[in-house]
Scaffold this motif. Structure first.
Motif, mmCIF file in Angstrom:
data_model
loop_
_atom_site.group_PDB
_atom_site.id
_atom_site.type_symbol
_atom_site.label_atom_id
_atom_site.label_comp_id
_atom_site.label_asym_id
_atom_site.label_seq_id
_atom_site.Cartn_x
_atom_site.Cartn_y
_atom_site.Cartn_z
ATOM 1 N N UNK A 29 20.198 51.319 10.286
ATOM 2 C CA UNK A 29 19.950 51.384 11.666
ATOM 3 C C UNK A 29 18.322 51.629 11.713
ATOM 4 N N UNK A 30 17.957 52.521 10.568
ATOM 5 C CA UNK A 30 16.404 52.974 10.460
ATOM 6 C C UNK A 30 15.549 51.602 10.420
ATOM 7 N N UNK A 31 16.004 50.326 9.952
ATOM 8 C CA UNK A 31 15.321 49.207 10.074
ATOM 9 C C UNK A 31 15.055 48.593 11.239
ATOM 10 N N UNK A 32 16.088 49.052 12.129
ATOM 11 C CA UNK A 32 16.298 47.975 13.093
ATOM 12 C C UNK A 32 15.387 47.920 14.042
ATOM 13 N N UNK A 238 12.203 54.473 -5.602
ATOM 14 C CA UNK A 238 13.315 54.736 -6.566
ATOM 15 C C UNK A 238 14.097 53.618 -6.057
ATOM 16 N N UNK A 239 15.683 53.986 -6.234
ATOM 17 C CA UNK A 239 16.815 53.313 -6.086
ATOM 18 C C UNK A 239 16.843 52.730 -4.822
ATOM 19 N N UNK A 240 17.023 53.584 -3.739
ATOM 20 C CA UNK A 240 17.318 53.426 -2.482
ATOM 21 C C UNK A 240 16.024 53.162 -1.674
ATOM 22 N N UNK A 241 15.535 51.952 -1.623
ATOM 23 C CA UNK A 241 14.280 51.993 -0.977
ATOM 24 C C UNK A 241 14.205 51.941 0.531
ATOM 25 N N UNK A 242 15.280 51.377 0.844
ATOM 26 C CA UNK A 242 15.435 51.060 2.474
ATOM 27 C C UNK A 242 15.397 52.383 3.400
ATOM 28 N N UNK A 243 16.180 53.270 2.646
ATOM 29 C CA UNK A 243 16.352 54.547 3.016
ATOM 30 C C UNK A 243 15.257 55.406 3.218
ATOM 31 N N UNK A 244 14.441 55.545 2.178
ATOM 32 C CA UNK A 244 13.527 56.390 2.034
ATOM 33 C C UNK A 244 12.111 55.942 2.458
ATOM 34 N N UNK A 245 12.055 54.595 2.433
ATOM 35 C CA UNK A 245 10.888 53.979 2.701
ATOM 36 C C UNK A 245 11.050 52.923 3.653
ATOM 37 N N UNK A 246 11.678 53.124 4.660
ATOM 38 C CA UNK A 246 12.039 52.058 5.796
ATOM 39 C C UNK A 246 10.771 51.246 6.090
ATOM 40 N N UNK A 247 9.730 51.572 6.473
ATOM 41 C CA UNK A 247 8.528 50.780 6.846
ATOM 42 C C UNK A 247 8.038 49.564 5.876
ATOM 43 N N UNK A 248 7.996 50.253 4.676
ATOM 44 C CA UNK A 248 7.568 49.491 3.292
ATOM 45 C C UNK A 248 8.552 48.480 3.128
ATOM 46 N N UNK A 249 10.050 48.728 3.246
ATOM 47 C CA UNK A 249 11.047 47.855 2.983
ATOM 48 C C UNK A 249 10.935 46.699 3.949
ATOM 49 N N UNK A 250 10.973 47.056 5.123
ATOM 50 C CA UNK A 250 10.985 46.389 6.417
ATOM 51 C C UNK A 250 9.775 44.963 6.322
ATOM 52 N N UNK A 251 8.423 45.587 6.178
ATOM 53 C CA UNK A 251 7.507 44.923 6.003
ATOM 54 C C UNK A 251 7.558 43.785 4.991
ATOM 55 N N UNK A 252 8.062 44.474 3.653
ATOM 56 C CA UNK A 252 8.183 43.626 2.538
ATOM 57 C C UNK A 252 9.133 42.510 2.674
ATOM 58 N N UNK A 253 10.325 42.887 3.349
ATOM 59 C CA UNK A 253 11.402 41.823 3.545
ATOM 60 C C UNK A 253 10.896 40.797 4.610
ATOM 61 N N UNK A 254 10.289 40.838 5.517
ATOM 62 C CA UNK A 254 9.656 40.163 6.527
ATOM 63 C C UNK A 254 8.935 39.189 5.776
ATOM 64 N N UNK A 255 7.883 39.758 5.114
ATOM 65 C CA UNK A 255 6.953 38.905 4.380
ATOM 66 C C UNK A 255 7.638 37.835 3.280
ATOM 67 N N UNK A 256 8.588 38.342 2.774
ATOM 68 C CA UNK A 256 9.396 37.430 2.026
ATOM 69 C C UNK A 256 10.025 36.256 2.645
ATOM 70 N N UNK A 257 10.985 36.822 3.739
ATOM 71 C CA UNK A 257 11.832 35.758 4.356
ATOM 72 C C UNK A 257 10.724 35.001 5.128
ATOM 73 N N UNK A 258 9.659 35.503 5.641
ATOM 74 C CA UNK A 258 8.695 34.696 6.535
ATOM 75 C C UNK A 258 9.417 34.028 7.696
ATOM 76 N N UNK A 259 9.868 34.979 8.628
ATOM 77 C CA UNK A 259 10.571 34.431 9.840
ATOM 78 C C UNK A 259 9.579 33.602 10.832
ATOM 79 N N UNK A 260 10.010 32.541 11.298
ATOM 80 C CA UNK A 260 9.190 31.765 12.187
ATOM 81 C C UNK A 260 9.057 32.301 13.711
#
Length: 263
Positions: A29-32, A238-260
């Motif tokens: 939910x923290x990433x939504x 560390x191990x659980x990136x999305x929970x402790x660093x949600x903004x970093x994780x979201x931005x990284x995922x979006x850059x990788x998947x490159x949604x149009x």
């Protein structure tokens, strides 16, 4: 369906999200706020977790993979991006193995692709059986206190560990034990060759402070090449990136998947 929570417009590309051991669909939910602008996010409780009471045979990887694809297909979705963290990542690899044509992309966060050495398998089986006995015999708070003392959680503060214990203490130990043993790393197939079956991009996210899984990722890429697996190390994580660093994780995922498609 109680075992599923969805975010984002249904016309957006589907992103199926699989949490780790002891977690639930609500972990995402923290990433939504960010991800739901670009994806129709489908967060699923794994068997034995949250509202999912499905009991698994052992080994249970193929069963849970089919279970996930069946639930997603029931929503009218035939192809989707797939993201899995830790246990969810190991299960995601089996979804990829059994249903390769269903995937638009595969993203793993701190997930083990599987053991090859029989001695390592035997040692892991012994370790997992001990943890399962503790899960069955201790109170959930006592079990969780022990669980989060493992080295892989060293990046968590004392307060963060206590928050997780409070959050996870209402889980059912018998259901968790069933899932834990049925999806033991000792029973998991070596999923590294799954990359050859996939025509979609494959990404591996790891925290640079998580030395164990950083090395696992690097060894995997060294064996199969940059074209097969794209590594994305994240600094100060560390191990659980999305929970402790949600903004970093979201931005990284979006850059990788490159949604149009954006909201």
């Amino acid at each position: 369906m109680l075992i599923i929570r969805r975010f984002g417009h249904p016309n957006l590309p589907a992103l199926v999200m699989l949490h780790g051991f002891l977690g639930s669909k609500d972990d995402w939910s923290i990433l939504m706020p960010k991800l739901s602008q670009y994806f129709h996010c489908i967060c699923i409780d794994l068997p034995g977790h949250g509202a999912n009471h499905l009991a698994l045979a052992s080994p249970g990887f193929s069963q849970v993979a089919a279970h996930i694809v069946d639930k997603v297909s029931g929503l009218g979705i035939k192809q989707f991006h797939l993201l899995g963290y830790s246990l969810g990542g190991r299960i995601a690899l089996h979804v990829a193995k059994d249903f390769p044509n269903a995937l638009l992309s595969l993203t793993l966060e701190s997930a083990h692709p599987g053991l090859i050495d029989n001695h390592q398998r035997d040692e892991r089986a012994k370790s997992d059986n001990l943890w399962a006995k503790k899960l069955q015999q201790l109170t959930m708070p006592d079990f969780l206190s022990l669980w989060y003392q493992q080295a892989v959680f060293n990046d968590l503060s004392k307060q963060q560990k206590q928050q997780l214990i409070t959050l996870r203490r209402h889980n059912d130990p018998l259901r968790l034990s069933n899932c834990y043993l049925a999806t033991s790393l000792s029973l998991q197939q070596d999923c590294k060759p799954v990359l050859h079956q996939l025509r979609c991009p494959c990404f591996y996210l790891y925290g640079e402070d998580d030395r164990k899984f950083a090395q696992i990722a690097k060894d995997w890429q060294a064996e199969y090449g940059n074209d097969q697996l794209t590594l994305q190390p994240l600094t100060a994580a560390g191990h659980n990136i999305h929970s402790l660093h949600p903004r970093l994780f979201s931005d990284t995922l979006l850059a990788l998947l490159n949604p149009t498609t954006s909201a």
